[in-house]
Write a protein that holds these residues in place. Structure first.
Motif, PDB file in Angstrom:
ATOM      1  N   GLY A 109       0.852  -1.249   0.002  1.00 40.14           N
ATOM      2  CA  GLY A 109      -0.012  -0.151  -0.002  1.00 40.14           C
ATOM      3  C   GLY A 109       0.721   1.205  -0.014  1.00 40.14           C
ATOM      4  N   GLN A 110       1.743   1.435  -0.889  1.00 36.76           N
ATOM      5  CA  GLN A 110       2.717   2.620  -0.931  1.00 36.76           C
ATOM      6  C   GLN A 110       2.910   3.211  -2.269  1.00 36.76           C
ATOM      7  OE1 GLN A 110       6.593   1.674   1.107  1.00 36.76           O
ATOM      8  NE2 GLN A 110       5.673  -0.114   1.907  1.00 36.76           N
ATOM      9  N   PRO A 111       1.591   3.544  -2.569  1.00 38.94           N
ATOM     10  CA  PRO A 111       1.494   4.129  -4.271  1.00 38.94           C
ATOM     11  C   PRO A 111       2.596   5.311  -4.722  1.00 38.94           C
ATOM     12  CG  PRO A 111      -0.200   4.979  -2.905  1.00 38.94           C
ATOM     13  CD  PRO A 111       0.449   3.988  -1.980  1.00 38.94           C
ATOM     14  N   LYS A 112       3.003   6.150  -3.689  1.00 38.32           N
ATOM     15  CA  LYS A 112       4.042   7.112  -3.850  1.00 38.32           C
ATOM     16  C   LYS A 112       5.228   6.574  -4.208  1.00 38.32           C
ATOM     17  CE  LYS A 112       1.843  10.944  -1.545  1.00 38.32           C
ATOM     18  NZ  LYS A 112       1.794  11.970  -0.578  1.00 38.32           N
ATOM     19  N   GLU A 113       5.751   5.704  -3.371  1.00 37.51           N
ATOM     20  CA  GLU A 113       6.818   4.913  -3.331  1.00 37.51           C
ATOM     21  C   GLU A 113       6.896   4.196  -4.813  1.00 37.51           C
ATOM     22  OE1 GLU A 113       5.008   4.988  -0.738  1.00 37.51           O
ATOM     23  OE2 GLU A 113       6.261   6.083   0.705  1.00 37.51           O
ATOM     24  N   LEU A 114       5.711   3.554  -5.000  1.00 35.93           N
ATOM     25  CA  LEU A 114       5.791   2.695  -6.280  1.00 35.93           C
ATOM     26  C   LEU A 114       5.837   3.357  -7.265  1.00 35.93           C
ATOM     27  CD1 LEU A 114       2.829   0.213  -7.115  1.00 35.93           C
ATOM     28  CD2 LEU A 114       3.774   1.825  -8.749  1.00 35.93           C
ATOM     29  N   LEU A 115       5.476   4.860  -7.430  1.00 33.88           N
ATOM     30  CA  LEU A 115       5.598   5.594  -8.428  1.00 33.88           C
ATOM     31  C   LEU A 115       6.973   6.083  -8.606  1.00 33.88           C
ATOM     32  CD1 LEU A 115       2.639   8.010  -8.399  1.00 33.88           C
ATOM     33  CD2 LEU A 115       3.005   6.204 -10.139  1.00 33.88           C
ATOM     34  N   ASP A 116       7.946   6.327  -7.626  1.00 32.78           N
ATOM     35  CA  ASP A 116       9.234   6.814  -7.637  1.00 32.78           C
ATOM     36  C   ASP A 116       9.987   5.502  -8.045  1.00 32.78           C
ATOM     37  OD1 ASP A 116       8.753   9.305  -6.396  1.00 32.78           O
ATOM     38  OD2 ASP A 116       9.197   8.387  -4.424  1.00 32.78           O
TER      39      ASP A 116
ATOM     40  N   LEU B 270       4.651  -2.504 -16.047  1.00 28.27           N
ATOM     41  CA  LEU B 270       5.153  -1.427 -15.318  1.00 28.27           C
ATOM     42  C   LEU B 270       4.190  -0.221 -15.544  1.00 28.27           C
ATOM     43  CD1 LEU B 270       8.899  -1.511 -15.472  1.00 28.27           C
ATOM     44  CD2 LEU B 270       7.551  -1.816 -13.244  1.00 28.27           C
ATOM     45  N   LEU B 271       3.740   0.191 -16.575  1.00 29.41           N
ATOM     46  CA  LEU B 271       2.888   1.117 -16.794  1.00 29.41           C
ATOM     47  C   LEU B 271       1.498   0.839 -16.344  1.00 29.41           C
ATOM     48  CD1 LEU B 271       3.824   2.000 -20.613  1.00 29.41           C
ATOM     49  CD2 LEU B 271       4.300   3.393 -18.757  1.00 29.41           C
ATOM     50  N   ARG B 272       0.937  -0.271 -16.178  1.00 32.49           N
ATOM     51  CA  ARG B 272      -0.354  -0.430 -15.613  1.00 32.49           C
ATOM     52  C   ARG B 272      -0.248  -0.299 -14.106  1.00 32.49           C
ATOM     53  NH1 ARG B 272      -2.839  -6.665 -15.577  1.00 32.49           N
ATOM     54  NH2 ARG B 272      -0.850  -6.610 -14.286  1.00 32.49           N
ATOM     55  N   GLU B 273       0.760  -0.666 -13.521  1.00 30.01           N
ATOM     56  CA  GLU B 273       1.035  -0.648 -11.991  1.00 30.01           C
ATOM     57  C   GLU B 273       1.175   0.956 -12.008  1.00 30.01           C
ATOM     58  OE1 GLU B 273       0.301  -2.726  -9.708  1.00 30.01           O
ATOM     59  OE2 GLU B 273      -0.110  -4.370 -10.963  1.00 30.01           O
TER      60      GLU B 273
END
Length: 139
Positions: free
Chosen positions: A28-35, A80-83
């Protein structure tokens, strides 16, 4: 031989980034995922896939070499783009649908190839993304 080794290295890098992205999604870490996606793609020429205005043909060309189109590379990039799109959606970012559209373009291209080996859920992925992005332009 050099081209094949290069493509395999790129695929390995993408899979490593995807593994870290999936761990971040599950925690549940969407900001870190984007980074992680940005850093992972910026380390090679696939960073161009992060540009919102990239045309379909250019996105597909990122997964091609003189030897032809790499389904494996395109599939890893699409995942990766989907995530990335789902994380952007969760963070209520404006252009989240663009990342999903780019993933859709790659999935559709892979699925259109006559001898491509595709994941068993490819049709579900395509259908889900089409539904998700709704009225967003598919061109």
């Amino acid at each position: 031989m050099f081209t094949r080794d290069y493509i395999l290295r790129q695929i390995q890098q993408l899979v490593a980034v995807l593994a870290r992205v999936l761990l971040l999604r599950n925690s549940g870490q969407p900001k870190e995922l984007l980074d992680e996606v940005r850093v992972g793609l910026a380390d090679n020429e696939l960073g161009a896939a992060l540009h919102d205005a990239i045309p379909r043909e250019d996105l597909i060309a990122l997964c091609s070499t003189e030897a032809g189109f790499s389904c494996e590379k395109a599939l890893a990039l699409a995942d990766l783009l989907r995530e990335k799109g789902y994380a952007e959606q969760e963070l209520q970012m404006e252009d989240w649908s663009r990342s999903l559209l780019h993933a859709l373009w790659l999935y559709e291209h892979i699925a259109s190839l006559p001898n491509a080996i595709v994941p068993i859920d490819m049709a579900d992925r395509i259908s889900s993304l089409r539904t998700e992005i709704g009225g967003f332009s598919l061109n």
